[in-house]
Design a protein around this motif. Structure first.
Motif, PDB file in Angstrom:
ATOM      1  N   ARG A 211       0.834  -1.213   0.000  1.00  0.00           N
ATOM      2  CA  ARG A 211       0.000   0.000   0.000  1.00  0.00           C
ATOM      3  C   ARG A 211       0.867   1.261   0.000  1.00  0.00           C
ATOM      4  NH1 ARG A 211      -5.250   0.186   0.805  1.00  0.00           N
ATOM      5  NH2 ARG A 211      -5.287  -1.931   1.668  1.00  0.00           N
ATOM      6  N   GLU A 243      -5.472   6.260   1.451  1.00  0.00           N
ATOM      7  CA  GLU A 243      -4.545   5.122   1.493  1.00  0.00           C
ATOM      8  C   GLU A 243      -3.661   5.169   2.733  1.00  0.00           C
ATOM      9  OE1 GLU A 243      -4.081   2.472  -0.591  1.00  0.00           O
ATOM     10  OE2 GLU A 243      -5.961   3.036  -1.526  1.00  0.00           O
ATOM     11  N   LEU A 246      -5.600   3.786   5.642  1.00  0.00           N
ATOM     12  CA  LEU A 246      -5.687   2.325   5.590  1.00  0.00           C
ATOM     13  C   LEU A 246      -4.357   1.675   5.974  1.00  0.00           C
ATOM     14  CD1 LEU A 246      -7.783   1.829   2.324  1.00  0.00           C
ATOM     15  CD2 LEU A 246      -8.547   1.549   4.684  1.00  0.00           C
ATOM     16  N   GLN A 249      -3.945   1.826   9.679  1.00  0.00           N
ATOM     17  CA  GLN A 249      -4.791   0.847  10.350  1.00  0.00           C
ATOM     18  C   GLN A 249      -4.200  -0.549  10.246  1.00  0.00           C
ATOM     19  OE1 GLN A 249      -7.481   1.454  12.255  1.00  0.00           O
ATOM     20  NE2 GLN A 249      -7.390  -0.744  12.751  1.00  0.00           N
ATOM     21  N   GLU A 250      -3.664  -0.903   9.067  1.00  0.00           N
ATOM     22  CA  GLU A 250      -3.037  -2.207   8.905  1.00  0.00           C
ATOM     23  C   GLU A 250      -1.827  -2.353   9.822  1.00  0.00           C
ATOM     24  OE1 GLU A 250      -2.132  -2.809   4.843  1.00  0.00           O
ATOM     25  OE2 GLU A 250      -4.209  -3.159   4.238  1.00  0.00           O
TER      26      GLU A 250
END
Length: 398
Positions: A211, A243, A246, A249-250
């Motif tokens: 990502r 992005e 995200l 969060q990952e």
């Protein structure tokens, strides 16, 4: 005048029966074949001790003693194999030679000199030779003089040998067997740690890293379009912002899977409550601990409960679950109960089997009660180890 033979004289004779059973023959073979091996081993032990003591004033004395103990181990292994083959006595092999921490020749010598298996094997062959001479003489004489008594003599004499083998050539006590179990458990923990590292690497590579690479490319394109098409560049920056969220969060999820901050800062109660809040079914958490166990034990208890609750969410079809943690003497107890379909089996190669292996590696146990139709109760038992003073502060500042 003719005469007839008695009727019984015409009847066939019964088939001959062996006077000795197969077990008696094996015992006799054991008692007679022991003489050459015991004589060789006895001479070896005496020569080894004599030479080792004479050379103990030099630098090669201790290495000679260490090498001699390895030879005693080898003689003991042969004797155990002979006992299993002829006396049908199952004798476990003792644990391998344990190495003292460190490397080098002196470390090896010191580890070998402390080997109890080698010393017990040497004592066995010193003690056994006089007895072997007696048994050899008695059995050989019985073959020609006291044949009817041979089965009883062979059994009595071989029983003494069985006792000697059990006393001196078997694993000495529960400690040696425990060492072997812990060595096996250490391998299990090492394999589990390697698997966890591979999982983390895979998650980073396929998740956050991929990502972030895509994000860098998008920002590069947005930079190129900034002067030509500001509106398109703004949209690309906005997408890149999403992005970033995200990816963060990952990374948080990945960090929580490694070691959650709430566990380090606040302990099992709040950490398990956070896990329960993410579970697909309602979970009641009850933690009754007057203190906190060692960091490693606390972490194992946390991940055990997490994995059990994941099983409840995925497989149990339960309406509710409960997590209880308490201390019982020198053990930390963890119990997860659900009202689902039941049928869980820790011996069927499932995730429960791997969980049981990990607990066994730290002297823990896993008990599963899951009849078909439920309910399911899984109890994990861990050793209670006191937490080092100031451990929480040290962990928090890392």
């Amino acid at each position: 005048m003719t005469s007839t033979a008695p009727a019984e004289a015409a009847e066939p004779l019964p088939p001959p029966r062996p006077p000795l059973s197969a077990q008696t023959w094996r015992e006799c073979a054991y008692l007679l074949s022991g003489m050459p091996l015991d004589l060789i081993a006895f001479v070896y032990v005496l020569a080894w001790i004599y030479v080792g003591v004479l050379l103990s004033v030099t630098v090669i004395g201790l290495p000679v003693l260490a090498l001699g103990l390895l030879g005693c181990r080898l003689f003991g292994s042969w004797e155990r194999a002979r006992t299993r083959a002829l006396l049908r006595l199952e004798v476990e092999e003792p644990s391998p030679l344990r190495r003292t921490r460190g490397r080098g020749f002196l470390t090896w010598v010191w580890s070998s000199l402390k080997d109890p298996v080698g010393w017990r094997s040497a004592l066995f062959f010193v003690v056994r030779l006089p007895w072997t001479v007696i048994t050899f003489t008695v059995v050989l004489t019985a073959f020609f003089v006291a044949w009817p008594l041979l089965p009883w003599l062979a059994r009595w004499l071989s029983n003494v040998d069985r006792a000697l083998v059990r006393a001196l050539l078997s694993p000495s006590d529960e400690m040696e067997r425990r060492i072997a179990e812990l060595e096996s458990g250490r391998t299990t923990v090492s394999d589990a740690a390697s698997a966890d590292l591979r999982r983390i690497e895979r998650d980073l590579h396929d998740g956050a890293q991929a990502r972030l690479v895509s994000l860098a490319m998008d920002l590069g394109l947005a930079k190129e379009k900034l002067t030509e098409d500001p509106e398109a560049a703004a949209r690309m920056v906005e997408e890149a912002h999403g992005e970033v969220k995200l990816a963060l969060q990952e990374l948080r999820d990945l960090a929580r899977g490694i070691h959650p901050a709430v566990l380090t800062d606040r302990g099992l109660g709040p950490a398990l409550s956070a896990v329960a809040a993410r579970c697909a079914v309602p979970v009641r958490v009850s933690v009754e601990l007057s203190g906190r166990p060692a960091e490693a034990i606390e972490g194992i208890a946390y991940f055990t409960a997490s994995e059990l609750l994941q099983n409840v969410s995925k497989h149990a079809a339960a309406r509710q679950a409960e997590v209880e943690v308490w201390r019982a003497g020198d053990r930390l107890m963890l119990q997860v109960t659900d009202d689902g379909r039941g049928g869980a089996d820790a011996t069927a190669g499932s995730g429960l089997a791997g969980l049981a292996e990990r607990l066994a590696a730290v002297d823990g146990q896993l008990a599963v009660q899951s009849p078909p139709g439920g309910p399911t109760t899984v109890t994990a038992e861990l050793p209670w180890r006191e937490r080092r003073p100031g451990a929480s502060q040290k962990e928090a500042t890392r």
